[in-house]
Structures are given as structure tokens and as C-alpha cells.
Design a protein around this motif. Sequence first.
Motif, short mmCIF file in Angstrom:
data_model
loop_
_atom_site.label_atom_id
_atom_site.label_comp_id
_atom_site.label_asym_id
_atom_site.label_seq_id
_atom_site.Cartn_x
_atom_site.Cartn_y
_atom_site.Cartn_z
N GLU A 18 33.98 -136.94 45.29
CA GLU A 18 34.99 -137.24 46.31
C GLU A 18 34.66 -138.55 47.04
OE1 GLU A 18 36.96 -134.58 49.82
OE2 GLU A 18 36.03 -133.50 48.15
N LEU A 19 33.38 -138.74 47.36
CA LEU A 19 32.96 -139.97 48.03
C LEU A 19 33.15 -141.17 47.11
CD1 LEU A 19 31.72 -141.55 50.36
CD2 LEU A 19 29.46 -140.84 49.54
N LYS A 20 32.76 -141.04 45.86
CA LYS A 20 32.92 -142.16 44.92
C LYS A 20 34.39 -142.50 44.72
CE LYS A 20 29.54 -142.32 41.58
NZ LYS A 20 28.88 -141.77 40.38
N GLN A 21 35.24 -141.49 44.68
CA GLN A 21 36.67 -141.76 44.54
C GLN A 21 37.18 -142.50 45.77
OE1 GLN A 21 39.07 -138.26 44.15
NE2 GLN A 21 40.90 -139.41 43.61
N TRP A 22 36.76 -142.09 46.97
CA TRP A 22 37.20 -142.75 48.21
C TRP A 22 36.76 -144.21 48.23
CZ3 TRP A 22 40.55 -141.76 51.94
CH2 TRP A 22 40.48 -142.50 53.11
N ASP A 33 23.87 -143.22 43.23
CA ASP A 33 24.15 -141.81 43.47
C ASP A 33 23.19 -141.21 44.48
OD1 ASP A 33 26.24 -141.98 41.71
OD2 ASP A 33 25.40 -140.64 40.20
N ALA A 34 21.92 -141.55 44.36
CA ALA A 34 20.92 -141.02 45.30
C ALA A 34 21.22 -141.51 46.72
CB ALA A 34 19.52 -141.44 44.88
N MET A 35 21.59 -142.77 46.86
CA MET A 35 21.92 -143.32 48.18
C MET A 35 23.19 -142.67 48.73
SD MET A 35 21.37 -145.17 50.75
CE MET A 35 20.29 -146.54 50.51
N LEU A 36 24.18 -142.45 47.88
CA LEU A 36 25.43 -141.82 48.33
C LEU A 36 25.19 -140.38 48.78
CD1 LEU A 36 27.87 -143.25 45.64
CD2 LEU A 36 27.82 -143.82 48.08
N VAL A 37 24.35 -139.65 48.06
CA VAL A 37 24.03 -138.28 48.46
C VAL A 37 23.28 -138.29 49.79
CG1 VAL A 37 22.63 -136.25 47.88
CG2 VAL A 37 24.08 -137.29 46.14
N ALA A 38 22.38 -139.24 49.99
CA ALA A 38 21.68 -139.37 51.27
C ALA A 38 22.67 -139.66 52.40
CB ALA A 38 20.61 -140.46 51.19
N LEU A 39 23.67 -140.48 52.14
CA LEU A 39 24.68 -140.77 53.16
C LEU A 39 25.53 -139.54 53.45
CD1 LEU A 39 25.78 -144.37 52.09
CD2 LEU A 39 24.46 -143.71 54.12
N ARG A 149 34.59 -139.74 54.82
CA ARG A 149 34.92 -141.03 55.46
C ARG A 149 33.73 -141.61 56.20
NH1 ARG A 149 40.98 -141.88 57.36
NH2 ARG A 149 39.98 -143.83 57.92
N LEU A 150 32.93 -140.78 56.86
CA LEU A 150 31.76 -141.29 57.57
C LEU A 150 30.73 -141.82 56.58
CD1 LEU A 150 30.31 -141.83 60.21
CD2 LEU A 150 29.37 -139.51 60.08
N ALA A 151 30.49 -141.10 55.50
CA ALA A 151 29.54 -141.59 54.48
C ALA A 151 30.04 -142.90 53.89
CB ALA A 151 29.36 -140.54 53.39
N ALA A 152 31.35 -143.01 53.64
CA ALA A 152 31.92 -144.26 53.11
C ALA A 152 31.77 -145.39 54.12
CB ALA A 152 33.39 -144.04 52.76
N TRP A 155 28.30 -146.60 53.95
CA TRP A 155 28.08 -147.32 52.67
C TRP A 155 28.58 -148.75 52.80
CZ3 TRP A 155 25.54 -146.98 48.21
CH2 TRP A 155 25.95 -147.78 47.14
N ARG A 156 29.77 -148.90 53.38
CA ARG A 156 30.36 -150.24 53.51
C ARG A 156 29.65 -151.07 54.57
NH1 ARG A 156 36.02 -147.46 53.25
NH2 ARG A 156 36.44 -147.60 51.03
N ASP A 157 29.04 -150.42 55.53
CA ASP A 157 28.39 -151.11 56.63
C ASP A 157 26.87 -150.99 56.50
OD1 ASP A 157 28.45 -152.56 59.06
OD2 ASP A 157 28.03 -150.72 60.16
N ARG A 158 26.37 -151.29 55.33
CA ARG A 158 24.94 -151.13 55.04
C ARG A 158 24.06 -152.05 55.87
NH1 ARG A 158 27.29 -150.48 49.93
NH2 ARG A 158 26.99 -152.65 49.38
N ASP A 159 24.61 -153.11 56.41
CA ASP A 159 23.82 -154.04 57.20
C ASP A 159 23.61 -153.56 58.64
OD1 ASP A 159 23.60 -155.73 55.02
OD2 ASP A 159 25.43 -156.82 55.55
N GLY A 160 24.24 -152.43 59.00
CA GLY A 160 23.99 -151.83 60.31
C GLY A 160 24.70 -152.50 61.46
N GLY A 161 25.86 -153.04 61.26
CA GLY A 161 26.58 -153.71 62.32
C GLY A 161 27.33 -152.79 63.26
N SER A 162 27.48 -151.50 62.90
CA SER A 162 28.26 -150.60 63.75
C SER A 162 27.35 -149.76 64.62
CB SER A 162 29.14 -149.69 62.88
OG SER A 162 28.34 -148.81 62.14
N ASP A 163 27.97 -149.10 65.61
CA ASP A 163 27.18 -148.25 66.50
C ASP A 163 26.96 -146.88 65.86
OD1 ASP A 163 29.66 -147.08 66.70
OD2 ASP A 163 29.94 -147.50 68.82
N ALA A 164 26.23 -146.01 66.55
CA ALA A 164 25.86 -144.71 66.01
C ALA A 164 26.98 -143.69 66.07
CB ALA A 164 24.64 -144.18 66.75
#
Length: 182
Positions: A18-22, A33-39, A149-152, A155-164
Motif C-alpha cells: 500500500e505504501l509503495k503504491q502511494w 523495502d527495509a527502510m519503508l517498513v521502518a517508516l 500517508r505519514l510514512a510516505a 520517505w519524501r522528506d528524508r532530509d528532515g526539513g519538517s517538524d515532528a
Amino acid sequence: MQRTIVAPAEMPGAALDELKQWLGIRTGAVGDDAMLVALLRAALETCEAFTGSVPLACGIEEVLPATADWRALSSKPVIAIVGLDGIAAEGARFALAADAYEADIEADGTGRVRVTSQGSAGRVAVRLTAGLAPAWELLPGAVRHGIVRLAAHHWRDRDGGSDAAPPAAVAALWRPWRRMRL
């Protein structure tokens, strides 16, 4: 109170799919896949923190003082209270007999326990199962979609620019499931 997840929720392939499709990911790179499961796992934890409810059923142990007063468990919603172990002052554990304690699960999923005969136990370890759903497919749609959606988002914000805090769209999906305390 000390809380430990002793049997984490299973993260099925359906959640990853579901995450990969999103995200529009069509390859199956093992590292990704390992990183996506961790997210997804991190999103589950954020969902619990935001809503006050464990999303997917898992095994939990909570350590509480041994007292004759009813004590509410922090994990919600409780599906089953499996048993209690007494913990002596020196840290040794022993099984409490079934007639040495009482357990109750209220209609809202709050678990409560009390020790009627504590013996040498100063604390008790309560083993329980808690969760909104036993499987990914049975999670309410808004909760499941918010996790994806949160995991996605992470994933898109891997550089950490967003808040917690979860993004507003995710918070809106989870808000009806949020447990409020007064």
C-alpha cells in the motif's frame, strides 16, 4: 509505570504494498523495502502517540505497583489481559495465582487490574494484548491511510526539513480516533 512491547505487531506485505503504491514505487529493492517498513513502524508509533490507541494488536507488558486499588493500564484498547507476574524487591519474578488478582476490561477498552494477595510482590508485570485491530486489513480505513500517508511523508522528506508533528492531512484522518483525557 514501565511499558514494554514484547511481541510487536506484524507488518504484513499488504502494508508495504500500500505504501509503495502511494509512493509510485514499482521496484522491489531490498534496502528500500527495509527502510519503508521502518517508516511504517515509526508511523504506527506516531499514530499511537497521537490517538492514544495502539493501532495493530501486539503483546505488551506493563509494570505497576502491587496494590489492592484498581490501577488503569496505559495501553488502549486492551483486547485481553493474559496474566500477572509478581516482582519481589530484589527483582525476582514469580507467577501470581489467578485468585491473587482481579482484572477487568471496560467497554472503552481500558484495562484495569488490582492485586488482592500480593505476597512478596512490590510490583506486578501485567501481560496484555492491545490494539484497534488484529490485522492490517482490519484497521479502520482512516487510521490505515493516515499511517501510509505519514510514512510516505517521511520517505519524501528524508532530509528532515519538517517538524515532528504529523502533517495536517494525517492529523485530520486520525482526529476522530483520538482519545482525550481530562
